[in-house]
Design a protein around this motif. Structure first.
Motif, PDB file in Angstrom:
ATOM      1  N   LYS A   1     -12.245 -14.130  -5.594  1.00  0.00           N
ATOM      2  CA  LYS A   1     -12.798 -14.972  -4.811  1.00  0.00           C
ATOM      3  C   LYS A   1     -13.180 -14.556  -3.265  1.00  0.00           C
ATOM      4  O   LYS A   1     -12.507 -13.312  -2.982  1.00  0.00           O
ATOM      5  N   THR A   2     -14.049 -15.186  -2.492  1.00  0.00           N
ATOM      6  CA  THR A   2     -14.377 -14.524  -1.396  1.00  0.00           C
ATOM      7  C   THR A   2     -13.252 -14.423  -0.385  1.00  0.00           C
ATOM      8  O   THR A   2     -12.339 -15.189  -0.466  1.00  0.00           O
TER       9      THR A   2
ATOM     10  N   TYR B   1      -2.701  -3.118   7.702  1.00  0.00           N
ATOM     11  CA  TYR B   1      -2.761  -3.564   6.245  1.00  0.00           C
ATOM     12  C   TYR B   1      -1.317  -3.148   5.399  1.00  0.00           C
ATOM     13  O   TYR B   1      -1.094  -1.932   5.440  1.00  0.00           O
TER      14      TYR B   1
ATOM     15  N   ARG C   1     -11.129 -17.351   4.994  1.00  0.00           N
ATOM     16  CA  ARG C   1     -11.050 -16.043   4.574  1.00  0.00           C
ATOM     17  C   ARG C   1      -9.579 -15.465   4.727  1.00  0.00           C
ATOM     18  O   ARG C   1      -8.766 -15.775   5.532  1.00  0.00           O
ATOM     19  N   TYR C   2      -9.256 -14.666   3.790  1.00  0.00           N
ATOM     20  CA  TYR C   2      -7.895 -13.974   3.505  1.00  0.00           C
ATOM     21  C   TYR C   2      -7.053 -15.248   3.584  1.00  0.00           C
ATOM     22  O   TYR C   2      -6.789 -16.056   2.694  1.00  0.00           O
TER      23      TYR C   2
ATOM     24  N   GLN D   1      -6.670  -6.234  -5.132  1.00  0.00           N
ATOM     25  CA  GLN D   1      -6.033  -4.797  -4.543  1.00  0.00           C
ATOM     26  C   GLN D   1      -5.211  -4.558  -5.568  1.00  0.00           C
ATOM     27  O   GLN D   1      -5.172  -3.246  -5.951  1.00  0.00           O
TER      28      GLN D   1
ATOM     29  N   SER E   1     -10.853 -12.156  -0.202  1.00  0.00           N
ATOM     30  CA  SER E   1      -9.648 -11.758  -1.043  1.00  0.00           C
ATOM     31  C   SER E   1      -9.639 -10.417  -0.738  1.00  0.00           C
ATOM     32  O   SER E   1      -8.582  -9.905  -1.481  1.00  0.00           O
ATOM     33  N   GLY E   2     -10.452  -9.594  -0.012  1.00  0.00           N
ATOM     34  CA  GLY E   2     -10.077  -8.199   0.295  1.00  0.00           C
ATOM     35  C   GLY E   2     -10.399  -7.357  -0.940  1.00  0.00           C
ATOM     36  O   GLY E   2     -10.044  -6.044  -0.965  1.00  0.00           O
ATOM     37  N   LYS E   3     -11.781  -7.537  -1.389  1.00  0.00           N
ATOM     38  CA  LYS E   3     -12.448  -6.686  -2.111  1.00  0.00           C
ATOM     39  C   LYS E   3     -12.765  -5.488  -1.835  1.00  0.00           C
ATOM     40  O   LYS E   3     -12.962  -4.313  -2.254  1.00  0.00           O
TER      41      LYS E   3
ATOM     42  N   LYS F   1     -12.755 -13.667  10.243  1.00  0.00           N
ATOM     43  CA  LYS F   1     -11.959 -14.839   9.906  1.00  0.00           C
ATOM     44  C   LYS F   1     -12.242 -16.234  10.717  1.00  0.00           C
ATOM     45  O   LYS F   1     -11.332 -17.021  10.731  1.00  0.00           O
TER      46      LYS F   1
ATOM     47  N   GLY G   1     -20.559 -11.726   1.947  1.00  0.00           N
ATOM     48  CA  GLY G   1     -19.939 -10.433   2.342  1.00  0.00           C
ATOM     49  C   GLY G   1     -19.404 -10.585   3.901  1.00  0.00           C
ATOM     50  O   GLY G   1     -18.387 -10.031   4.047  1.00  0.00           O
TER      51      GLY G   1
ATOM     52  N   GLN H   1     -20.852  -3.770   8.252  1.00  0.00           N
ATOM     53  CA  GLN H   1     -19.428  -4.325   8.088  1.00  0.00           C
ATOM     54  C   GLN H   1     -18.719  -3.226   7.437  1.00  0.00           C
ATOM     55  O   GLN H   1     -17.314  -2.930   7.704  1.00  0.00           O
TER      56      GLN H   1
ATOM     57  N   PHE I   1       0.834  -1.144  -0.038  1.00  0.00           N
ATOM     58  CA  PHE I   1       0.064  -0.170  -0.254  1.00  0.00           C
ATOM     59  C   PHE I   1       0.768   1.449   0.040  1.00  0.00           C
ATOM     60  O   PHE I   1       0.560   2.080  -0.656  1.00  0.00           O
TER      61      PHE I   1
ATOM     62  N   ALA J   1     -17.726 -11.773  -5.735  1.00  0.00           N
ATOM     63  CA  ALA J   1     -16.921 -12.903  -6.110  1.00  0.00           C
ATOM     64  C   ALA J   1     -17.550 -13.708  -7.140  1.00  0.00           C
ATOM     65  O   ALA J   1     -16.948 -14.648  -8.014  1.00  0.00           O
TER      66      ALA J   1
HETATM   67  N1  LIG Z   1      -4.356  -6.448   2.249  1.00  0.00           N
HETATM   68  C1  LIG Z   1      -4.753  -7.145   3.144  1.00  0.00           C
HETATM   69  N2  LIG Z   1      -3.884  -7.549   4.228  1.00  0.00           N
HETATM   70  C2  LIG Z   1      -4.678  -8.264   5.062  1.00  0.00           C
HETATM   71  N3  LIG Z   1      -5.611  -8.410   5.372  1.00  0.00           N
HETATM   72  C3  LIG Z   1      -6.383  -8.129   4.398  1.00  0.00           C
HETATM   73  C4  LIG Z   1      -6.079  -7.535   3.328  1.00  0.00           C
HETATM   74  N4  LIG Z   1      -7.290  -7.018   2.610  1.00  0.00           N
HETATM   75  C5  LIG Z   1      -8.161  -7.611   3.284  1.00  0.00           C
HETATM   76  N5  LIG Z   1      -7.779  -8.222   4.288  1.00  0.00           N
HETATM   77  C6  LIG Z   1      -8.716  -9.054   5.132  1.00  0.00           C
HETATM   78  O1  LIG Z   1      -9.219 -10.045   4.453  1.00  0.00           O
HETATM   79  C7  LIG Z   1     -10.491 -10.512   5.142  1.00  0.00           C
HETATM   80  C8  LIG Z   1     -11.806 -10.574   3.711  1.00  0.00           C
HETATM   81  O2  LIG Z   1     -11.601  -9.328   3.363  1.00  0.00           O
HETATM   82  P1  LIG Z   1     -12.906  -8.795   2.457  1.00  0.00           P
HETATM   83  O3  LIG Z   1     -14.002  -8.932   3.504  1.00  0.00           O
HETATM   84  O4  LIG Z   1     -12.736  -7.427   1.880  1.00  0.00           O
HETATM   85  O5  LIG Z   1     -13.139  -9.741   1.564  1.00  0.00           O
HETATM   86  P2  LIG Z   1     -14.128  -9.961   0.098  1.00  0.00           P
HETATM   87  O6  LIG Z   1     -13.298 -10.281  -0.998  1.00  0.00           O
HETATM   88  O7  LIG Z   1     -14.995  -8.762   0.217  1.00  0.00           O
HETATM   89  O8  LIG Z   1     -15.159 -11.191   0.529  1.00  0.00           O
HETATM   90  P3  LIG Z   1     -16.379 -11.490   0.212  1.00  0.00           P
HETATM   91  O9  LIG Z   1     -16.484 -11.918  -1.403  1.00  0.00           O
HETATM   92  O10 LIG Z   1     -16.805 -12.583   1.153  1.00  0.00           O
HETATM   93  O11 LIG Z   1     -17.287 -10.315   0.536  1.00  0.00           O
HETATM   94  C9  LIG Z   1     -10.729  -9.203   6.088  1.00  0.00           C
HETATM   95  O12 LIG Z   1     -10.826  -9.428   7.281  1.00  0.00           O
HETATM   96  C10 LIG Z   1     -10.122  -8.095   5.606  1.00  0.00           C
HETATM   97  O13 LIG Z   1      -9.618  -7.425   6.748  1.00  0.00           O
END
Ligand SMILES: Nc1ncnc2c1ncn2[C@@H]1O[C@H](COP(=O)(O)OP(=O)(O)OP(=O)(O)O)[C@@H](O)[C@H]1O
Length: 755
Positions: free
Chosen positions: A113-114, A88, A408-409, A95, A116-118, A382, A377, A155, A70, A254
């Protein structure tokens, strides 16, 4: 978003100047390194960690496309500080892929994917866009972030608040189910960022004075495919029509939509499609272990109970198809004390409770029974160990989102799907979508039956019995309403066994199934019933009016009972299809629906007995009687007297007929009113059940599934039509005197003449 101590004017001016400088620098930096439109920055080498950043000594800028930290991005210090404080550092794939494009103002269609930090992939550009536009309180709404559910909106709001804490924007969470809508209306015009569900946003657009989004800079749809789905269509179209077309639009999911129509609706300008895991072997997270188990409908609760008992130290998220199912399992299992805290979450719960349950489940080991309201979402810290899908998801996308609540993550997770024998096609479909599932067999020895325990609970707590009935009906209804008929076929389900598995002493009535069979011929209806269905599973269906044979040898026989339009379908049918063998009186106790008596209409034209004279000519009944009588008793009929008598009888008959008709009309009217009330009650129940289904997976205050778009069975019309047909036939029958009546009349006439 952040709270600042009052600052002196001088400090404020200095800050403003440094912000202006920073923004100029950021804009130059972004402009200098724009990634190629259509390219995926993930394919570029990451920047070395110690490489100099920003403006370089030679006046050029460091590369940001492809970087993986970042800190290497051209984003404001305030955002970077927020990210650092939230720990982060390294970017996830989505990202890395999307931020270089979105930061330079390109519309994004992001799929990853779910887990994955969207979320950060859209929160960062939102903050940056408004920051660079120097957005302030007086500028009004600059960004709208929409989510399909309230929990998810909550959230997202938390993430926005924590990452954006050093910015000065005002943000608000606008979701349904909260009482303070009036207070919200007073403040909403001063908010810069709205995190909302479509229903609540539209409510403000409609009701809040001076609510204005005409200067909107960024629109975000999280779970975009869901929001663009038919359930939100009307609300979304109404919202979009009030937004400016010139804006940054970011769509993430996702299971992303690629529909040109959807994109046109949102006026996307050459969006960057970034599907970062498309090349991946699997559509689900790699650390997720997925299994499927063949579980017949009537064994689901046994299996679930046994599963819970075997995983008392886990955090288990259980998906069921309707609110009533969730309530039933929660209430009954709670009373059976499995040895782990139980919770439930569904769309018909009060919002405060929903939020409370959501956070409690994040905190401790427990089992959370939920509808699809929790399927998309939600991050649950986690910490979900198991996702158990007791009821099959509606499609592969729903499956992906449900299992995505775990693993997750960087964490791992496990999931199990209960598939019924009739749903095996689902496994093929999941495989086609690159979802790696291992089909396993349950350890029979460890399965504990709960049906008997449930039955005793239902005896002890009558409220539970009602709940069980509603759970039964809403489950079948949810199956009946599924779009994918290859997988979901309500007629293939062991309905009575299912009812018994809920502990119910009798199978409840299923009105909508009756409607499904309405209008079908006997053979069509029979073909809907699986071969191995026991007699107890037979469903009620309305009989079609038979075509009458010319000669009906049984007409007028005493074993034919009075009329009704509905008749119970039994397996054996007699010739012609209309006469149903009502063999199974002993089945009554376990009938799916109330059995109605087999009746026929005595007024219907039941066929005419044709009689021939010695020369082979047909004779009317009276003439026959007269002829035979004359043959036997040599009585000559006095024509005049006969005619006179006939006229008298006709007159009497007319009076009697009128009385009959009036009586009949009155009876029919009463019946119609009764039916109307019954239908109305039925529709209300159906609507309630629909709410239970729809309320299960989305915001329902305004964004509820558009009931008008639903197809209801037009039962009233069907009934009216059939009643019309019946009335027509009865009209005919009333004019023509039946054979038995003619014979009786003739005998009376002859007797009176002899006397
Ligand atoms: N760059 C990062 N570094 C560390 N943790 C991260 C990072 N980006 C996201 N996370 C963590 O990963 C988890 C999942 O992120 P997020 O909820 O954004 O996923 P998503 O892709 O939106 O999932 P979904 O499809 O289920 O909505 C969260 O707990 C978030 O804090």
């Amino acid at each position: 978003m952040g709270k600042h101590a009052p600052k002196s004017r001088k400090v404020k001016i200095q800050n403003r100047l440094s912000e202006v400088h920073e923004i100029e620098l950021l804009e130059e930096w972004i402009e200098s390194g724009k990634p190629e439109s259509g390219s995926n920055p993930l394919s570029l080498e990451p920047l070395p960690h110690k490489a100099p950043l920003g403006r370089l000594p030679d006046g050029s800028f460091s590369r940001y496309a492809g970087c993986d930290r970042f800190s290497q991005l051209p984003v404001s210090k305030k955002t970077k500080d927020g990210l650092t404080q939230c720990k982060y550092k390294t970017m996830t794939d989505i990202q890395r892929a999307s931020l270089p494009h979105s930061l330079c103002g390109r519309d994004i269609l992001g799929a990853a994917k779910t887990g994955s930090g969207k979320t950060l992939a859209f929160v960062i550009p939102v903050l940056e866009k408004l920051y660079k536009a120097r957005w302030g309180p007086e500028d009004g709404v600059g960004c709208i972030i929409m989510s399909p559910t309230r929990e998810l909106a909550g959230q997202l709001f938390e993430v926005l608040k924590s990452v954006g804490k050093h910015h000065g924007f005002s943000a608000g969470l606008l979701i349904g189910g909260r009482k303070d809508v009036d207070a919200e209306k007073e403040h909403v015009n001063g908010l810069n960022i709205l995190v909302c569900t479509p229903g609540r946003l539209l409510q403000h657009m409609d009701e809040t004075p001076n609510f204005d989004c005409s200067q909107l800079q960024v629109l975000v749809l999280d779970e975009a495919d869901r929001i663009l789905d038919v359930g939100f269509k009307r609300d979304l179209n109404a919202i979009i029509s009030q937004l400016p077309k010139h804006r940054l639009t970011l769509l993430f999911s996702a299971t992303q939509t690629k529909s040109v129509q959807d994109l046109a609706r949102l006026s996307l300008k050459d969006p960057e499609y970034l599907g970062v895991h498309e090349e991946s072997d699997t559509a689900t997270p790699n650390r997720l272990q997925q299994t499927a188990m063949l579980v017949p409908l009537d064994k689901k609760f046994d299996m679930l109970w046994s599963f819970i008992k075997a995983h008392l130290n886990s955090r288990i998220l259980v998906f069921l198809s309707s609110c009533k199912q969730v309530k039933f399992v929660f209430e009954t299992f709670k009373k059976l004390r499995p040895g782990i805290p139980l919770k439930c979450l569904h769309g018909r719960m009060k919002q405060d409770r929903r939020m409370g349950i959501y956070s409690q489940f994040c905190e401790q080991r427990s089992v959370l029974f939920s509808t699809d309201v929790a399927s998309r979402g939600l991050d649950f810290n986690k910490a979900v160990d198991w996702v158990v899908q007791v009821d099959c998801p509606e499609d592969c996308a729903a499956y992906i989102h449900r299992v995505g609540r775990t693993a997750r993550y960087l964490s791992g997770g496990r999931s199990v799907l209960f598939v019924m024998p009739s749903e095996m096609k689902m496994l093929e479909k999941l495989e086609e979508k690159k979802i790696p599932l291992r089909v396993i067999k349950a350890n029979e020895k460890r399965i504990q039956s709960v049906s008997d325990l449930l039955a005793s609970l239902l005896v002890k707590y009558p409220d539970l019995q009602h709940l069980a009935q509603r759970a039964f009906v809403t489950y079948l209804k949810s199956i009946h309403k599924q779009r994918d008929k290859e997988i979901f076929d309500v007629t293939k389900l062991p309905i009575d066994e299912f009812s018994a598995s809920l502990g119910l002493p009798m199978t409840p009535k299923i009105r909508f199934l009756k409607q499904k069979l309405k209008g079908k011929t006997v053979s069509e209806a029979l073909s809907l019933i699986p071969e191995n269905t026991s007699n107890d599973n037979l469903l009620e269906f309305p009989i079609k009016e038979p075509e009458f044979p010319i000669e009906d040898p049984d007409a007028g026989k005493s074993d034919v009972e009075e009329v009704d339009e509905d008749i119970l379908l039994a397996k054996e049918t007699q010739e012609g299809g209309e006469n149903i063998n009502s063999k199974g009186d002993d089945m009554l106790a376990t009938r799916v629906t109330k059995k109605k008596k087999l009746k026929i209409n005595v007024h219907r034209p039941v066929g005419t007995r044709v009689v021939f004279d010695e020369e082979g000519n047909t004779l009317p009944p009276l003439a026959r009687l007269a002829a035979s009588s004359s043959g036997a008793d040599s009585v000559q009929l006095n024509k005049e007297k006969v005619n006179q008598r006939y006229a008298e009888l006709r007159k009497n008959l007319k009076v009697a007929d009128k009385e009959d008709k009036d009586l009949d009309r009155k009876r029919r009217k009463e019946k119609r009113i009764k039916e109307k009330m019954k239908n109305k009650r039925g529709r209300e129940e159906e609507e309630e059940e629909d709410d239970e289904l729809s309320g299960s997976d989305m915001e329902i205050s305004r964004g509820r599934v558009d009931k008008k778009t639903k197809i209801y069975f037009d039962s009233d019309n069907e009934d009216d039509k059939r009643r019309g047909d019946m009335a027509k036939m009865e009209g005919i029958a009333a004019d023509a005197i039946s054979l038995a009546e003619q014979e009786e009349l003739a005998l009376k006439l002859l007797n009176s003449m002899h006397s």
